[in-house]
Design a protein around this motif. Structure first.
Motif, short mmCIF file in Angstrom:
data_model
loop_
_atom_site.label_atom_id
_atom_site.label_comp_id
_atom_site.label_asym_id
_atom_site.label_seq_id
_atom_site.Cartn_x
_atom_site.Cartn_y
_atom_site.Cartn_z
N GLY A 1 0.78 -1.23 0.00
CA GLY A 1 0.00 0.00 0.00
C GLY A 1 0.81 1.28 0.00
N ASN A 2 2.13 1.17 -0.18
CA ASN A 2 2.99 2.36 -0.24
C ASN A 2 3.11 2.79 -1.69
OD1 ASN A 2 5.34 4.01 -0.56
ND2 ASN A 2 6.11 3.30 1.40
N PRO A 3 2.60 3.98 -2.07
CA PRO A 3 2.59 4.37 -3.48
C PRO A 3 3.97 4.51 -4.10
CG PRO A 3 1.68 6.13 -2.09
CD PRO A 3 1.93 4.95 -1.21
N SER A 4 4.97 4.98 -3.35
CA SER A 4 6.30 5.13 -3.96
C SER A 4 6.94 3.76 -4.19
CB SER A 4 7.20 6.04 -3.12
OG SER A 4 7.42 5.50 -1.85
N VAL A 5 6.66 2.81 -3.33
CA VAL A 5 7.17 1.45 -3.53
C VAL A 5 6.46 0.81 -4.72
CG1 VAL A 5 7.39 -0.85 -2.49
CG2 VAL A 5 7.82 1.19 -1.11
N LEU A 6 5.16 1.03 -4.82
CA LEU A 6 4.38 0.53 -5.95
C LEU A 6 4.97 1.05 -7.26
CD1 LEU A 6 0.57 0.19 -6.06
CD2 LEU A 6 1.78 1.09 -8.02
N GLU A 7 5.33 2.32 -7.27
CA GLU A 7 5.91 2.93 -8.47
C GLU A 7 7.24 2.27 -8.84
OE1 GLU A 7 6.82 7.38 -10.24
OE2 GLU A 7 6.74 7.10 -8.07
N GLN A 8 8.07 1.97 -7.84
CA GLN A 8 9.35 1.30 -8.10
C GLN A 8 9.14 -0.08 -8.71
OE1 GLN A 8 12.55 2.41 -7.84
NE2 GLN A 8 11.61 4.38 -7.44
N TRP A 9 8.19 -0.83 -8.16
CA TRP A 9 7.93 -2.17 -8.69
C TRP A 9 7.37 -2.11 -10.11
CZ3 TRP A 9 10.05 -6.40 -7.26
CH2 TRP A 9 10.44 -6.59 -5.94
N ALA A 10 6.46 -1.18 -10.36
CA ALA A 10 5.88 -1.05 -11.71
C ALA A 10 6.98 -0.71 -12.71
CB ALA A 10 4.77 0.00 -11.72
N TYR B 1 14.70 -3.53 -1.56
CA TYR B 1 16.11 -3.16 -1.51
C TYR B 1 16.90 -3.88 -2.59
CZ TYR B 1 14.11 -1.01 2.40
OH TYR B 1 13.27 -0.24 3.15
N SER B 2 16.58 -5.14 -2.83
CA SER B 2 17.22 -5.87 -3.93
C SER B 2 16.83 -5.24 -5.26
CB SER B 2 16.79 -7.34 -3.90
OG SER B 2 17.13 -7.94 -2.69
N THR C 1 12.33 -15.81 -11.58
CA THR C 1 13.73 -15.80 -11.17
C THR C 1 14.34 -14.42 -11.34
OG1 THR C 1 14.42 -16.53 -13.35
CG2 THR C 1 14.07 -18.24 -11.67
N GLU C 2 13.74 -13.58 -12.19
CA GLU C 2 14.26 -12.23 -12.42
C GLU C 2 13.72 -11.21 -11.41
OE1 GLU C 2 14.36 -10.69 -16.47
OE2 GLU C 2 13.66 -12.64 -17.14
N ILE C 3 12.71 -11.58 -10.67
CA ILE C 3 12.07 -10.62 -9.76
C ILE C 3 12.78 -10.67 -8.41
CG2 ILE C 3 9.94 -10.02 -8.57
CD1 ILE C 3 8.41 -11.19 -10.96
N ASP D 1 10.73 -2.12 -17.10
CA ASP D 1 12.11 -2.13 -17.58
C ASP D 1 12.57 -3.53 -17.99
OD1 ASP D 1 12.25 0.57 -17.08
OD2 ASP D 1 13.47 0.37 -15.26
N LYS D 2 12.18 -4.52 -17.20
CA LYS D 2 12.61 -5.91 -17.45
C LYS D 2 11.69 -6.65 -18.41
CE LYS D 2 16.21 -6.00 -14.78
NZ LYS D 2 17.54 -6.23 -15.30
N LYS D 3 10.69 -5.92 -18.92
CA LYS D 3 9.72 -6.49 -19.85
C LYS D 3 9.03 -7.73 -19.27
CE LYS D 3 11.99 -4.59 -23.94
NZ LYS D 3 12.03 -3.30 -23.37
#
Length: 198
Positions: free
Chosen positions: A133-142, A174-175, A167-169, A147-149
């Motif tokens: 539920g953290n919008p900035s974290v959601l943005e990083q994941w999206a 932090y990772s 395996t790519e996720i 980027d990784k398609k």
């Protein structure tokens, strides 16, 4: 970088810390020379003691010497309130705003704003579970998934790939952040390597 690292490691830990804190403050001062600066530090509760000390030092000294030229925005879970208050002495002009995590439906709305289109339930579930539920974290994941398609846009809607590229996720935020450091300009990347000595 290796030569500089060798020179720096010869200094005492106290001197390295003092030099790093001064360099960080000087860097921020230079950034405020032409326009105001807002520095966002997300999830402060996970910061190591040295980084928190450096941020506290910078915020104390810059807010006094450059009022109105620099703003610090710290986000952290309220469970870290006591340690935040202990590390960051209350300063004039400090304002505390408590934000609750986004609900699943709010996270869906934010995700679709970030992606610029609707998305399938699998993608929404992944983003909500990873972001909590953290919008900035959601943005990083999206951004990482794009980027990784690992997601693609089919007829105006974002969909996770069938295999998901598990395996790519990365396992956690932090990772994920460290996996994206290779996109930084060479000078910034070298500065991070040099700073890692501390």
């Amino acid at each position: 970088v290796e030569n500089a690292r060798g020179e720096i490691t010869a200094y005492s830990a106290e001197l390295r810390l003092e030099n790093l804190m001064d360099a960080f403050r000087t860097y921020l001062l230079r950034r405020t020379a032409s326009r105001p600066l807002a520095l966002l530090v997300d999830d402060l509760g996970r910061g190591d003691p040295g980084s928190l000390e450096m941020l506290a030092f910078a915020s104390r000294t810059l807010l006094r010497s450059k009022p109105g030229k620099v703003s610090f925005i710290f986000t952290y879970d309220t469970e870290h309130d006591p340690s935040f208050n202990e590390t960051f002495d209350p300063l004039d002009g400090t304002e505390k705003i408590i934000l609750n995590p986004l609900s699943a439906s709010q996270a869906r709305e934010v995700a679709e704003q970030i992606l610029g289109a609707s998305a399938d339930d699998k993608l929404h579930q992944f983003l909500y579970q990873r972001s909590l539920g953290n919008p900035s974290v959601l943005e990083q994941w999206a951004g990482y998934l794009m980027d990784k398609k690992l997601i693609f846009n089919r007829e105006g809607a974002w969909i996770m790939t069938a295999e998901g590229g598990e395996t790519e996720i990365p396992d956690d935020l932090y990772s994920l952040v460290f996996s994206r450091l290779d996109k930084l300009p060479q000078g910034v990347s070298q500065a991070l390597k040099l700073g890692s000595v501390y």
